[in-house]
Write an enzyme that holds these catalytic residues in place. Structure first.
Site, PDB file in Angstrom:
ATOM      1  N   ASP A  85     -30.085 -24.255 -70.903  1.00 31.24           N
ATOM      2  CA  ASP A  85     -31.527 -24.374 -70.692  1.00 31.24           C
ATOM      3  C   ASP A  85     -31.855 -24.813 -69.270  1.00 31.24           C
ATOM      4  O   ASP A  85     -32.661 -24.185 -68.591  1.00 31.24           O
ATOM      5  CB  ASP A  85     -32.132 -25.370 -71.689  1.00 31.24           C
ATOM      6  CG  ASP A  85     -31.998 -24.887 -73.126  1.00 31.24           C
ATOM      7  OD1 ASP A  85     -32.124 -23.662 -73.342  1.00 31.24           O
ATOM      8  OD2 ASP A  85     -31.753 -25.708 -74.018  1.00 31.24           O
ATOM      9  N   HIS A  95     -43.019 -23.504 -48.951  1.00 30.48           N
ATOM     10  CA  HIS A  95     -41.937 -24.018 -48.109  1.00 30.48           C
ATOM     11  C   HIS A  95     -42.120 -23.604 -46.651  1.00 30.48           C
ATOM     12  O   HIS A  95     -42.710 -22.571 -46.340  1.00 30.48           O
ATOM     13  CB  HIS A  95     -40.584 -23.524 -48.635  1.00 30.48           C
ATOM     14  CG  HIS A  95     -40.305 -23.967 -50.036  1.00 30.48           C
ATOM     15  ND1 HIS A  95     -39.787 -25.203 -50.335  1.00 30.48           N
ATOM     16  CD2 HIS A  95     -40.493 -23.328 -51.223  1.00 30.48           C
ATOM     17  CE1 HIS A  95     -39.657 -25.314 -51.652  1.00 30.48           C
ATOM     18  NE2 HIS A  95     -40.080 -24.190 -52.210  1.00 30.48           N
ATOM     19  N   ASP A 108     -36.336 -29.686 -45.711  1.00 31.42           N
ATOM     20  CA  ASP A 108     -36.456 -28.505 -46.575  1.00 31.42           C
ATOM     21  C   ASP A 108     -36.005 -27.241 -45.843  1.00 31.42           C
ATOM     22  O   ASP A 108     -36.452 -26.955 -44.729  1.00 31.42           O
ATOM     23  CB  ASP A 108     -37.923 -28.401 -46.994  1.00 31.42           C
ATOM     24  CG  ASP A 108     -38.237 -27.210 -47.877  1.00 31.42           C
ATOM     25  OD1 ASP A 108     -37.305 -26.511 -48.301  1.00 31.42           O
ATOM     26  OD2 ASP A 108     -39.440 -26.988 -48.150  1.00 31.42           O
TER      27      ASP A 108
END
Length: 585
Positions: free
Chosen positions: A62, A381, A208
């Site tokens: 999952d 992003h 990031d």
């Protein structure tokens, strides 16, 4: 002890020995599952606690969360968890973490509200309430370390970057971010604060990298909102929008588009309703008309031309939910001819095949499919320019690219070199790497073992590589079962072996193969019965080995082979007949 005083939270603790370590537990060389531990002196600060959705080869899994074994062993050193935003890749693993390590959790008002939903859904954590709301004006003083925050732009309101300040300098973690000059209140970046942080010594920047190789600038959200409104307005049938449940900005754009085109929005699940209601209560989501949102049980009362269905799927993952709708397996939510499906989420590279398959299924079901990414570079992003601007504002001594697969981290490294950082100042880390900072130098120290913890139903970490390997084999080559009944005392086979195949060969067209397999099993079992040193384990392994070799020679495939041996003890009186089953599961 925590207390609020003049917008400053103060923690009273002891000062420890001088050391700085940065350890990624996820989020490097992969998409999602962000979690980083920063050890300053002898205290550990956890930055984000996220999950990722499984890739195709993780059959039946999952979600995947970080392996926190090392942190459990050192839990007395952990100060708290500091969250950047409320998406699953930043907060999804919190319930599993907090059940093992009971520490305070810090984040913005919206982030904490979503974290509470995630945590309190777990029956074992309903009483947990050690949450602390912070903002970009607050600092948390832990004696010799101060934690502060700065506003960033992402697809959810009140996302924050994190700064850990100590005598040696600052560790800066951006979280997910981009720069957008048109961002509205609650989504705006504080450029002045970034410049202020960069005016002081920054030891390391964890930044990031998820969009590092995209040459295009990110579209601003005003343009994306216009695309959404235009796409929805002129369609005469039902509109189904697929989005991530916690993408509040995209949900706001859908609601605004519905208001402009006189349509109603139907929310498809309880989880989505909780998120939307929470955002409304906190004034993070604006609903221009109280009747604009319609309950799911009222869907059939709406005309197709006035219907927008917002589909987010289980755990906020909409693609699989669309597949069920296309296959007509999702209750009363089925794709109908004339529907327009608007995909407002960008799939990861690992999901591209699934994404293409989903679009094909939707077209087959009679829908028209449009993706926001076809007309705009819709992402939360940073673009190449954004990443370089962040580096120029923060001016770090060292860069640690995070949040992205390996090629994205490398792309970020190359961007950093273009603005003046050299190769020795950039670390492309793996999970479990320990980056140590001492005397102005950063180096790779002795690492720790960090794997993945896989969640399958209620099972946490009980699915390992062997189980996944068997699932893969079953999905590709099927299962081959041989059932034999024996009398061990008389050393005879009572019944001819019965062969059953599932997903391997079709029995009716493979009669010869089935019969030869039965004969082979019979010979193998009889040989073991005739052996003076009879052993159950040897018997079953012998059947597996001989049958496996035979089937591979005949088919060039390797199914999972399950020998089931039934033992019968026969007495003179049939009424006292007894059976013992020797199953090999």
């Amino acid at each position: 002890m925590y207390c609020a005083e003049n917008k400053k939270l103060i923690y009273v603790g002891e000062k420890m020995s001088d050391t700085i370590k940065i350890i990624p537990f996820g989020g490097v060389r992969e998409n999602g599952k962000n979690m980083y531990a920063v050890q300053i002196h002898d205290d550990i600060y956890i930055l984000d606690c996220g999950l990722k959705y499984p890739e195709n080869e993780l059959l039946g899994i999952d979600i995947v969360i970080p392996d926190i074994s090392y942190l459990v062993e050192n839990k007395e050193k952990i100060v708290g968890v500091f969250l950047t935003h409320g998406h699953a890749d930043a907060i999804g693993a919190l319930p599993y973490f907090l059940k093992e390590i009971n520490v305070p959790v810090f984040g913005s008002e919206m982030t904490i509200a979503l974290a509470k939903i995630t945590v309190n859904d777990d029956p074992e954590l309903k009483a947990f309430d050690n949450f602390h709301v912070v903002d970009d004006k607050k600092e948390i003083d832990f004696g010799d370390v101060t934690v502060s925050f700065f506003k960033t732009t992402h697809t959810i309101p009140e996302s924050l970057g994190i700064v850990l300040s100590c005598t040696e300098g600052q560790i800066v973690y951006t979280g997910d971010f981009k720069f957008d000059q048109t961002a509205t209140d609650g989504y705006q970046t504080d450029f002045g604060r970034l410049a202020q942080i960069g005016s002081k010594k920054v030891i390391a920047l964890l930044s990031d990298s998820a969009n590092a190789e995209n040459p295009e600038r990110s579209s601003n959200e005003t343009d994306i909102a216009d695309v959404m409104a235009e796409t929805i307005k002129y369609h005469e049938g039902r509109v189904i929008v697929a989005s991530v449940a916690s993408n509040i900005l995209r949900i706001q754009q859908v609601i605004d588009a519905a208001a402009k085109s006189d349509k109603k929005v139907v929310l498809t699940g309880h989880d989505l309703e909780k998120i939307v209601n929470t955002a409304i209560e906190l004034n993070k989501l604006n609903i221009p008309d109280d009747e604009l949102i319609v309950p799911l049980n009222q869907l059939d009362k709406l005309k197709p031309e006035e219907t927008i269905i917002l589909e987010t799927g289980k755990l906020g993952e909409p693609i699989k939910a669309l597949q069920k709708m296309a296959a007509r397996k999702k209750g009363n939510l089925k794709i109908q001819p004339g529907d327009l499906v608007v995909i407002a989420t960008n799939p990861s590279h690992a999901m591209e095949t699934t994404f293409a398959k989903t679009k094909d299924m939707l077209y087959r079901a009679g829908a028209e499919v449009k993706s926001i990414s076809d007309r705009a570079n819709a992402t939360g992003h940073a673009s190449k320019d954004d990443l370089q601007l962040m580096l120029n504002l923060i001016k770090p001594e060292f860069l640690i690219p995070i949040q992205g697969e390996y090629r994205l981290l490398v792309a970020h490294k190359e961007l950093a070199e273009q603005v003046g950082l050299n190769e020795n100042q950039i670390f492309i880390a793996s999970k479990g790497d320990v980056l140590e900072y001492k005397d102005g130098e950063m180096f790779l120290g002795k690492g720790i073992t960090v794997g993945n913890t896989m969640i399958d139903g209620i099972g946490v970490g009980d699915i390992g590589n062997i189980v996944l390997r068997d699932r893969k084999i079953l999905s590709e080559d099927g299962v081959f079962i041989a059932v034999v009944t024996i009398d061990r005392k008389k050393k005879i086979i009572i019944k001819e072996p019965k062969i059953t195949s599932r997903g391997f060969v079709y029995a009716k067209t493979s009669v010869d193969l089935i019969q030869e397999s039965s004969d082979l099993v019979e010979r193998a079992v009889q040989a073991n019965l005739d052996n003076k040193e009879f052993d159950w384990g040897h018997l079953k392994q012998d059947v597996r080995d001989q049958l496996g070799k035979f089937l591979y020679d005949k088919t060039k495939r390797r199914p999972v082979i399950l020998p089931v041996i039934m033992e019968v003890n026969q007495h003179h009186k049939k009424s006292k007949k007894s059976n013992k089953s020797k199953d090999d599961e």
